[in-house]
Design a protein around this motif. Sequence first.
Motif, short mmCIF file in Angstrom:
data_model
loop_
_atom_site.label_atom_id
_atom_site.label_comp_id
_atom_site.label_asym_id
_atom_site.label_seq_id
_atom_site.Cartn_x
_atom_site.Cartn_y
_atom_site.Cartn_z
N THR A 14 8.63 0.77 -16.95
CA THR A 14 9.96 1.10 -17.44
C THR A 14 10.27 0.25 -18.67
OG1 THR A 14 12.28 1.32 -16.78
CG2 THR A 14 11.09 -0.55 -15.89
N ALA A 15 11.20 0.71 -19.46
CA ALA A 15 11.62 -0.05 -20.64
C ALA A 15 12.97 -0.70 -20.34
CB ALA A 15 11.74 0.89 -21.84
N THR A 16 13.09 -1.95 -20.74
CA THR A 16 14.36 -2.67 -20.59
C THR A 16 14.79 -3.14 -21.97
OG1 THR A 16 13.40 -4.87 -20.32
CG2 THR A 16 13.57 -3.51 -18.33
N GLY A 17 15.96 -3.75 -22.04
CA GLY A 17 16.43 -4.30 -23.31
C GLY A 17 15.53 -5.42 -23.82
N ASP A 18 14.78 -6.03 -22.89
CA ASP A 18 13.88 -7.13 -23.26
C ASP A 18 12.44 -6.68 -23.47
OD1 ASP A 18 15.95 -8.99 -23.11
OD2 ASP A 18 15.66 -9.24 -20.96
N GLY A 19 12.18 -5.39 -23.35
CA GLY A 19 10.82 -4.89 -23.52
C GLY A 19 10.32 -4.17 -22.27
N PRO A 20 9.02 -3.94 -22.20
CA PRO A 20 8.47 -3.21 -21.06
C PRO A 20 8.51 -4.04 -19.78
CG PRO A 20 6.69 -4.00 -22.45
CD PRO A 20 7.98 -4.33 -23.15
N MET A 21 8.57 -3.35 -18.66
CA MET A 21 8.53 -4.02 -17.36
C MET A 21 7.84 -3.11 -16.36
SD MET A 21 11.55 -5.54 -14.90
CE MET A 21 11.88 -6.96 -15.91
N LEU A 22 7.05 -3.72 -15.48
CA LEU A 22 6.49 -3.02 -14.34
C LEU A 22 7.36 -3.34 -13.13
CD1 LEU A 22 2.68 -3.77 -14.67
CD2 LEU A 22 3.82 -1.61 -15.10
N VAL A 23 7.65 -2.32 -12.33
CA VAL A 23 8.46 -2.51 -11.14
C VAL A 23 7.64 -2.09 -9.94
CG1 VAL A 23 10.58 -1.85 -9.94
CG2 VAL A 23 10.59 -2.12 -12.43
N VAL A 24 7.56 -2.98 -8.95
CA VAL A 24 6.85 -2.71 -7.70
C VAL A 24 7.86 -2.72 -6.57
CG1 VAL A 24 5.06 -3.52 -6.12
CG2 VAL A 24 4.77 -3.82 -8.59
N ASP A 25 7.92 -1.62 -5.83
CA ASP A 25 8.87 -1.49 -4.72
C ASP A 25 8.17 -1.89 -3.42
OD1 ASP A 25 10.71 -0.74 -2.79
OD2 ASP A 25 11.20 1.16 -3.77
N LEU A 26 8.51 -3.06 -2.89
CA LEU A 26 7.87 -3.55 -1.68
C LEU A 26 8.34 -2.81 -0.42
CD1 LEU A 26 7.86 -7.40 -2.37
CD2 LEU A 26 6.03 -5.72 -2.77
N ARG A 27 9.33 -1.92 -0.56
CA ARG A 27 9.76 -1.10 0.58
C ARG A 27 8.84 0.10 0.77
NH1 ARG A 27 15.51 0.15 -1.67
NH2 ARG A 27 14.05 0.52 -3.36
N GLU A 28 8.11 0.45 -0.29
CA GLU A 28 7.18 1.58 -0.23
C GLU A 28 5.94 1.22 0.58
OE1 GLU A 28 7.46 4.70 -1.71
OE2 GLU A 28 9.52 4.15 -2.28
N GLU A 29 5.31 2.24 1.12
CA GLU A 29 4.03 2.02 1.80
C GLU A 29 2.98 1.66 0.76
OE1 GLU A 29 2.84 2.13 5.04
OE2 GLU A 29 4.98 2.06 5.52
N PRO A 30 2.19 0.63 1.00
CA PRO A 30 1.12 0.32 0.05
C PRO A 30 0.09 1.46 0.01
CG PRO A 30 1.40 -1.44 1.69
CD PRO A 30 2.25 -0.30 2.11
N ILE A 31 -0.60 1.58 -1.12
CA ILE A 31 -1.63 2.62 -1.22
C ILE A 31 -2.96 2.14 -0.65
CG2 ILE A 31 -0.55 3.85 -3.13
CD1 ILE A 31 -2.45 2.39 -5.03
N TRP A 32 -3.03 0.83 -0.37
CA TRP A 32 -4.21 0.25 0.27
C TRP A 32 -3.78 -1.02 0.96
CZ3 TRP A 32 -6.28 -4.60 -1.08
CH2 TRP A 32 -7.46 -4.95 -0.41
N VAL A 33 -4.31 -1.24 2.16
CA VAL A 33 -4.07 -2.47 2.91
C VAL A 33 -5.41 -2.96 3.43
CG1 VAL A 33 -2.91 -3.52 4.89
CG2 VAL A 33 -1.77 -1.71 3.62
N ALA A 34 -5.69 -4.25 3.24
CA ALA A 34 -6.95 -4.83 3.71
C ALA A 34 -6.96 -4.92 5.23
CB ALA A 34 -7.15 -6.22 3.12
N ALA A 35 -8.11 -4.73 5.78
CA ALA A 35 -8.28 -4.88 7.23
C ALA A 35 -8.60 -6.34 7.52
CB ALA A 35 -9.40 -3.97 7.72
N GLU A 36 -7.56 -7.17 7.55
CA GLU A 36 -7.77 -8.63 7.73
C GLU A 36 -7.64 -9.02 9.18
OE1 GLU A 36 -5.55 -11.02 4.97
OE2 GLU A 36 -5.89 -9.58 3.39
#
Length: 127
Positions: free
Chosen positions: A105-127
């Motif tokens: 996304t673009a902000t007044g300060d430049g580009p930014m990546l936003v990660v929503d931790l409420r979303e299901e991950p697309i991969w989870v390690a089998a730890e």
Amino acid sequence: MAFELYNPEGPRRTREPTVTIYSGEQCFSLNRSAFSALGEPQQIHLYYDRDTRLVGIGPAAKRSPAALNLKTGPEGRYYRVGVTGFMRRYDIPLAPSRRYYATATATGDGPMLVVDLREEPIWVAAE
């Protein structure tokens, strides 16, 4: 005879921007697309919205006291930054390792990546 489809469980490469939280290395790993979406910075800022559980990643000026250095992986395939203090401050669990899509996304300060931790991950390690 009944065939069963093999579905590998490891993380998959994608051309979409992704951010992986690695518990063992205690770092965020940005793929090439995520790094490019930020303008290929050498340093970044991390942001967190406690109410919405959104992580923001943006490029940082070199002399910013809050700037964190990105370390380049082999062949420039990924870019890592240590996040131990960030994760502790905002009480975000490090384990298990997991990967999320990031929204550019673009902000007044430049580009930014936003990660929503409420979303299901697309991969989870089998730890």
